[in-house]
Design a protein around this motif. Structure first.
Motif, PDB file in Angstrom:
ATOM      1  N   VAL A 128       0.939  -1.150   0.280  1.00  0.00           N
ATOM      2  CA  VAL A 128       0.279  -0.030   0.139  1.00  0.00           C
ATOM      3  C   VAL A 128       0.934   1.468   0.017  1.00  0.00           C
ATOM      4  CG1 VAL A 128      -1.554   1.026   1.161  1.00  0.00           C
ATOM      5  CG2 VAL A 128      -1.924  -1.344   1.319  1.00  0.00           C
ATOM      6  N   ARG A 129       0.659   2.381  -0.982  1.00  0.00           N
ATOM      7  CA  ARG A 129       1.249   3.581  -1.072  1.00  0.00           C
ATOM      8  C   ARG A 129       0.624   4.621  -0.739  1.00  0.00           C
ATOM      9  NH1 ARG A 129       6.060   1.178  -2.570  1.00  0.00           N
ATOM     10  NH2 ARG A 129       5.760   0.449  -4.693  1.00  0.00           N
ATOM     11  N   LEU A 130       1.107   4.855   0.438  1.00  0.00           N
ATOM     12  CA  LEU A 130       0.286   5.699   1.568  1.00  0.00           C
ATOM     13  C   LEU A 130       0.328   7.177   0.867  1.00  0.00           C
ATOM     14  CD1 LEU A 130       0.523   4.536   5.254  1.00  0.00           C
ATOM     15  CD2 LEU A 130      -0.755   3.624   3.791  1.00  0.00           C
ATOM     16  N   THR A 131      -0.388   8.516   1.724  1.00  0.00           N
ATOM     17  CA  THR A 131      -0.840   8.997   1.052  1.00  0.00           C
ATOM     18  C   THR A 131       0.933  10.565   0.784  1.00  0.00           C
ATOM     19  OG1 THR A 131      -1.876   9.744   2.200  1.00  0.00           O
ATOM     20  CG2 THR A 131      -2.938   8.725   0.513  1.00  0.00           C
TER      21      THR A 131
ATOM     22  N   LEU B  24       3.687   0.835   2.924  1.00  0.00           N
ATOM     23  CA  LEU B  24       2.935  -0.895   4.014  1.00  0.00           C
ATOM     24  C   LEU B  24       2.956  -1.978   3.286  1.00  0.00           C
ATOM     25  CD1 LEU B  24       1.508  -1.339   6.101  1.00  0.00           C
ATOM     26  CD2 LEU B  24      -0.837  -1.250   5.709  1.00  0.00           C
ATOM     27  N   ARG B  25       3.429  -2.738   4.103  1.00  0.00           N
ATOM     28  CA  ARG B  25       3.579  -4.163   3.157  1.00  0.00           C
ATOM     29  C   ARG B  25       2.633  -4.957   4.220  1.00  0.00           C
ATOM     30  NH1 ARG B  25       7.408  -5.324  -0.658  1.00  0.00           N
ATOM     31  NH2 ARG B  25       8.905  -3.169  -1.097  1.00  0.00           N
ATOM     32  N   LEU B  26       1.442  -5.439   3.903  1.00  0.00           N
ATOM     33  CA  LEU B  26       0.938  -6.255   4.717  1.00  0.00           C
ATOM     34  C   LEU B  26       1.196  -7.611   4.341  1.00  0.00           C
ATOM     35  CD1 LEU B  26      -2.801  -5.058   5.020  1.00  0.00           C
ATOM     36  CD2 LEU B  26      -1.871  -5.080   6.637  1.00  0.00           C
ATOM     37  N   ASN B  27       0.611  -8.112   5.251  1.00  0.00           N
ATOM     38  CA  ASN B  27       1.633 -10.067   5.728  1.00  0.00           C
ATOM     39  C   ASN B  27       0.241 -10.961   5.404  1.00  0.00           C
ATOM     40  OD1 ASN B  27       3.125 -12.292   4.835  1.00  0.00           O
ATOM     41  ND2 ASN B  27       3.754 -11.967   7.523  1.00  0.00           N
ATOM     42  N   THR B  28       0.457 -12.180   5.046  1.00  0.00           N
ATOM     43  CA  THR B  28      -0.710 -12.572   5.018  1.00  0.00           C
ATOM     44  C   THR B  28      -1.556 -13.110   6.067  1.00  0.00           C
ATOM     45  OG1 THR B  28      -1.059 -15.303   5.690  1.00  0.00           O
ATOM     46  CG2 THR B  28       0.905 -14.656   6.563  1.00  0.00           C
TER      47      THR B  28
END
Length: 327
Positions: free
Chosen positions: A128-131, A136-140
């Motif tokens: 996720v590219r934040l504004t 943010l890289r979300l894992n499983t």
């Protein structure tokens, strides 16, 4: 509408555009027909209902010079508002500055009142590219909500794990909330994981403060340190951040990891769970690199190394010690 994900956001933009268009004068019969056809879709109808409800709650907007000023400034940022501008420009009545401000203010109200949320299924990951320029890289099997304001950047990790690459902004601290724990950072990279009632923080670069406000506890981590909060007295420990966060590259790296721990980690990425039923090898050490979700390759390796048999079952794959050969 609940939380805003990609499709929800686009639908909400369309609803805000329709709301603004229908407040214009005059509105043709053809426009009404187009609107009714658009609203027959359940998701569109829910979005428009949400827009109407939020606007009724926010009649103060037109009399709030500060909000109008912020909205006008936001509308001048093409990277954030191009989609909305295109919607308002395509087959819509011309809008005055007041009309554009109205549409922008409406969209700001709905999106700011409802934080964005991102979540992943088992075995999936999301970037996720934040504004603010952070990532943010979300894992499983993870979920996070984004709450950004003029004063701070706050992310609530509700479950699972996230890796954060933080853009520097001294005026707005970057805070990750995980249960009763807060992690504060400026210009850094770190990992936060929630599992089985515990929270673990690992610092890759920079510096972070880990805080439990209710207990008035605070720790400062240096690169390659971790802190685990699980009921025992927390003490910063040395960690191999590159290995621990290898999941961000789609790999799981083990180095002298107890087999039982390795099995638990592999299970996070697959619906097919490994059930280890060989107590004598639970503490045996395993090293290697495996693709996330490749349960078959892991099972093949450990059965060969530790003399185990793999048997499919309703629970997943059972690993047992091999029976001695008869004779």
């Amino acid at each position: 509408m609940g939380t805003l994900r990609g499709d929800d956001r686009r639908t909400l933009e369309e609803a805000a555009a329709w709301f603004t268009r229908l407040k214009g004068d005059p509105v043709s019969e053809a426009t009404i027909d187009d609107f009714m056809a658009w609203r027959r879709t359940p998701a569109n109808d829910a979005a428009y209902t949400e827009v109407e409800a939020r606007w009724r709650q926010a009649d103060r907007v037109s009399n709030d010079p500060e909000l109008v000023r912020l909205t006008e400034a936001a509308l001048r940022k093409p990277n954030r508002w191009d989609a909305l501008r295109r919607l308002l420009a395509k087959n819509l009545l011309p809008l005055s500055l007041v009309g554009a401000t109205l549409a922008g203010a409406l969209f700001l109200l709905v999106t700011h009142l409802q934080p964005q949320a991102y979540e992943t299924d088992v075995g999936a990951q999301q970037i996720v590219r934040l504004t603010d320029g952070s990532t943010l890289r979300l894992n499983t099997a993870s979920r996070a909500e984004i709450h950004f304001s003029r004063d701070e950047r706050r992310i609530v990790l509700q479950r699972g794990e996230g890796f954060f690459e933080v853009a520097h902004d001294a005026a707005r601290p970057f805070i990750v909330v995980a249960g009763d724990t807060e992690v504060r950072a400026l210009g850094t990279k770190f990992d936060v994981r929630r599992t089985n009632g515990a929270t673990q923080v690992i610092l890759a670069e920079g510096r972070v403060q880990v805080i439990r406000p209710d207990r008035k506890e605070q720790w400062t981590l240096a690169p390659n340190q971790k802190l685990t909060l699980n009921g025992a007295p927390p003490v910063p420990q040395v960690a191999d951040a590159a290995m621990t966060t290898s999941w961000t590259t789609g790999r799981l790296r083990f180095r002298e990891t107890p087999l039982a721990e390795a099995v638990a980690e592999v299970n996070r990425y697959s619906q097919t769970k490994i059930v280890l039923e060989a107590r004598r090898v639970e503490a045996e050490r395993v090293s290697g690199v495996f693709d996330t979700g490749d349960t078959k390759a892991f099972v093949s390796a450990v059965t060969e190394i530790f003399g185990l048999t793999a048997t499919p079952s309703p629970e997943g794959i059972r690993l047992r010690a091999r029976e001695p050969a008869a004779g």
